[in-house]
Design a protein around this motif. Sequence first.
Motif, mmCIF file in Angstrom:
data_model
loop_
_atom_site.group_PDB
_atom_site.id
_atom_site.type_symbol
_atom_site.label_atom_id
_atom_site.label_comp_id
_atom_site.label_asym_id
_atom_site.label_seq_id
_atom_site.Cartn_x
_atom_site.Cartn_y
_atom_site.Cartn_z
ATOM 1 N N ASP A 128 -57.264 26.905 26.602
ATOM 2 C CA ASP A 128 -58.215 26.158 25.776
ATOM 3 C C ASP A 128 -57.676 24.800 25.335
ATOM 4 O OD1 ASP A 128 -60.137 28.086 25.970
ATOM 5 O OD2 ASP A 128 -59.832 28.944 23.977
ATOM 6 N N VAL A 129 -56.362 24.645 25.303
ATOM 7 C CA VAL A 129 -55.765 23.377 24.905
ATOM 8 C C VAL A 129 -56.184 22.262 25.873
ATOM 9 C CG1 VAL A 129 -53.553 22.134 24.727
ATOM 10 C CG2 VAL A 129 -53.818 24.370 23.650
ATOM 11 N N ALA A 130 -56.401 22.598 27.130
ATOM 12 C CA ALA A 130 -56.788 21.589 28.132
ATOM 13 C C ALA A 130 -58.100 20.908 27.767
ATOM 14 C CB ALA A 130 -56.906 22.230 29.509
ATOM 15 N N PHE A 131 -58.967 21.609 27.033
ATOM 16 C CA PHE A 131 -60.276 21.061 26.684
ATOM 17 C C PHE A 131 -60.266 20.341 25.331
ATOM 18 C CE2 PHE A 131 -60.826 24.680 29.475
ATOM 19 C CZ PHE A 131 -61.658 24.164 30.445
ATOM 20 N N GLN A 132 -59.134 20.398 24.642
ATOM 21 C CA GLN A 132 -58.998 19.736 23.343
ATOM 22 C C GLN A 132 -57.752 18.857 23.317
ATOM 23 O OE1 GLN A 132 -59.568 22.516 19.986
ATOM 24 N NE2 GLN A 132 -60.328 24.014 21.449
ATOM 25 N N ALA A 133 -57.377 18.352 24.474
ATOM 26 C CA ALA A 133 -56.095 17.670 24.636
ATOM 27 C C ALA A 133 -55.937 16.474 23.704
ATOM 28 C CB ALA A 133 -55.929 17.227 26.090
ATOM 29 N N ASN A 134 -56.911 15.585 23.673
ATOM 30 C CA ASN A 134 -56.781 14.383 22.843
ATOM 31 C C ASN A 134 -56.644 14.728 21.370
ATOM 32 O OD1 ASN A 134 -56.929 12.613 25.032
ATOM 33 N ND2 ASN A 134 -59.166 12.523 24.955
ATOM 34 N N LYS A 135 -57.415 15.694 20.924
ATOM 35 C CA LYS A 135 -57.382 16.110 19.523
ATOM 36 C C LYS A 135 -56.021 16.700 19.145
ATOM 37 C CE LYS A 135 -61.050 18.222 18.306
ATOM 38 N NZ LYS A 135 -62.079 19.290 18.167
ATOM 39 N N LEU A 136 -55.346 17.289 20.134
ATOM 40 C CA LEU A 136 -54.062 17.942 19.895
ATOM 41 C C LEU A 136 -52.871 17.058 20.264
ATOM 42 C CD1 LEU A 136 -55.056 21.485 21.189
ATOM 43 C CD2 LEU A 136 -54.633 20.820 18.823
ATOM 44 N N GLY A 137 -53.139 15.782 20.501
ATOM 45 C CA GLY A 137 -52.056 14.849 20.791
ATOM 46 C C GLY A 137 -51.490 14.982 22.193
ATOM 47 N N GLN A 138 -52.278 15.557 23.118
ATOM 48 C CA GLN A 138 -51.843 15.728 24.495
ATOM 49 C C GLN A 138 -52.637 14.784 25.400
ATOM 50 O OE1 GLN A 138 -49.343 18.325 25.120
ATOM 51 N NE2 GLN A 138 -49.355 18.015 22.903
ATOM 52 N N HIS A 139 -52.097 14.506 26.564
ATOM 53 C CA HIS A 139 -52.867 13.726 27.533
ATOM 54 C C HIS A 139 -53.981 14.599 28.110
ATOM 55 C CE1 HIS A 139 -53.716 10.661 30.546
ATOM 56 N NE2 HIS A 139 -53.852 11.657 31.416
ATOM 57 N N ASP A 140 -55.144 14.021 28.327
ATOM 58 C CA ASP A 140 -56.287 14.737 28.882
ATOM 59 C C ASP A 140 -56.204 14.725 30.407
ATOM 60 O OD1 ASP A 140 -58.674 15.901 29.514
ATOM 61 O OD2 ASP A 140 -59.932 14.255 28.783
ATOM 62 N N TYR A 141 -55.537 15.729 30.970
ATOM 63 C CA TYR A 141 -55.354 15.787 32.418
ATOM 64 C C TYR A 141 -56.644 16.143 33.144
ATOM 65 C CZ TYR A 141 -50.341 15.299 31.870
ATOM 66 O OH TYR A 141 -49.102 14.803 31.574
ATOM 67 N N LEU A 142 -57.577 16.815 32.464
ATOM 68 C CA LEU A 142 -58.873 17.075 33.089
ATOM 69 C C LEU A 142 -59.674 15.785 33.192
ATOM 70 C CD1 LEU A 142 -59.906 20.452 31.401
ATOM 71 C CD2 LEU A 142 -58.973 20.111 33.699
ATOM 72 N N GLY A 143 -59.463 14.886 32.234
ATOM 73 C CA GLY A 143 -60.105 13.576 32.312
ATOM 74 C C GLY A 143 -59.556 12.773 33.464
ATOM 75 N N MET A 144 -58.220 12.729 33.590
ATOM 76 C CA MET A 144 -57.540 12.095 34.726
ATOM 77 C C MET A 144 -56.034 12.272 34.523
ATOM 78 S SD MET A 144 -58.113 10.696 37.619
ATOM 79 C CE MET A 144 -59.840 10.244 37.438
ATOM 80 N N PRO A 145 -55.328 12.737 35.538
ATOM 81 C CA PRO A 145 -53.874 12.857 35.431
ATOM 82 C C PRO A 145 -53.217 11.518 35.075
ATOM 83 C CG PRO A 145 -54.651 14.063 37.336
ATOM 84 C CD PRO A 145 -55.832 13.302 36.798
ATOM 85 N N GLU A 146 -52.165 11.590 34.295
ATOM 86 C CA GLU A 146 -51.477 10.386 33.819
ATOM 87 C C GLU A 146 -51.060 9.464 34.949
ATOM 88 O OE1 GLU A 146 -48.835 10.401 29.876
ATOM 89 O OE2 GLU A 146 -48.416 12.100 31.183
ATOM 90 N N ILE A 147 -50.507 10.034 36.016
ATOM 91 C CA ILE A 147 -49.961 9.192 37.077
ATOM 92 C C ILE A 147 -51.073 8.402 37.764
ATOM 93 C CG2 ILE A 147 -50.078 11.005 38.830
ATOM 94 C CD1 ILE A 147 -47.346 8.259 38.399
ATOM 95 N N ILE A 148 -52.267 8.961 37.873
ATOM 96 C CA ILE A 148 -53.387 8.227 38.485
ATOM 97 C C ILE A 148 -53.848 7.112 37.553
ATOM 98 C CG2 ILE A 148 -55.735 8.394 39.380
ATOM 99 C CD1 ILE A 148 -55.146 11.217 40.271
ATOM 100 N N VAL A 149 -53.861 7.389 36.259
ATOM 101 C CA VAL A 149 -54.182 6.341 35.282
ATOM 102 C C VAL A 149 -53.178 5.202 35.391
ATOM 103 C CG1 VAL A 149 -54.377 5.783 32.823
ATOM 104 C CG2 VAL A 149 -55.307 7.939 33.685
ATOM 105 N N ASP A 150 -51.893 5.545 35.515
ATOM 106 C CA ASP A 150 -50.844 4.527 35.628
ATOM 107 C C ASP A 150 -51.011 3.692 36.893
ATOM 108 O OD1 ASP A 150 -49.775 5.569 33.298
ATOM 109 O OD2 ASP A 150 -48.272 6.793 34.337
ATOM 110 N N ILE A 151 -51.347 4.342 37.990
ATOM 111 C CA ILE A 151 -51.561 3.622 39.251
ATOM 112 C C ILE A 151 -52.719 2.645 39.108
ATOM 113 C CG2 ILE A 151 -52.349 3.888 41.645
ATOM 114 C CD1 ILE A 151 -50.731 6.541 41.698
#
Length: 261
Positions: A157-180
């Motif tokens: 369930d943390v995956a669906f509340q990532a931003n609220k919990l101070g985590q990166h939202d990987y379902l929104g887009m993985p960090e490395i793709i955002v960086d690219i």
Amino acid sequence: MDNGIYMSNLIVLDCGSFDSALHSLALIFQCKPVLLRDFLSIPEIDIYYEETPNLPMGFREYLYEVVVKNIGQPQMLNSVAWFHATRIRNDAAFSEGILPLGVILPNLITMLADVLDDPKKEQFRTALYTHGIRDNHYSNKTNNDMHWGPFAILVRDVAFQANKLGQHDYLGMPEIIVDICNGLNQNGGPDFIEQFRAKLKPAILKFTSNKVVDDTLIATALCYVRSCILQKELDCNSVKCFNGENEAVPYSDIVGVEFVE
């Protein structure tokens, strides 16, 4: 306390849902799920913690100790279910397992170009090979294997509340793709993030591992289940992450791939 023994030979912690977490914990503490659920619903647990100053522990450790004191010592974990949130193509197979960033990066960049439609495909390749990826986060991740993972979370369930919990939202887009995308966009090229969001579907890969089987995982699961019972929002006490430390998760350990909305 009469635990109403609930026996099993294989002790696996699975926080894929409230029900699976509760039943896992019941196996771990060798009690019936209803007993554990009723105990975790006691409001005095929170009241004592909040009204007792200078407790030498956080709430996660405190809750674990309260459960051990009243229900009993947990059984040793044999394995733990983890959840790797990402975005992938519909035909992604993971035949080589879930790979560390340093291993998967060349294939990832090729895949990103392949999923784009013309003329975006050529624009991506031109930007990539003409200017390169000029992004500090990208450089930091790709040049330091401490960032290579693969990573996962204990509580699905943390995956669906990532931003609220101070985590990166990987379902929104993985960090490395955002960086690219940020690196290519800084060079004056087009922004590809929306194209990738349309082409890559959010997914959660579930796998099992015995790499880490310590009591902090049980404590995290207890906090998650208690939050669900009391209908509270999840907080940082329900967040625990897996780091493969530059070792692939074998294909044989992957339980399934779930596409999510």
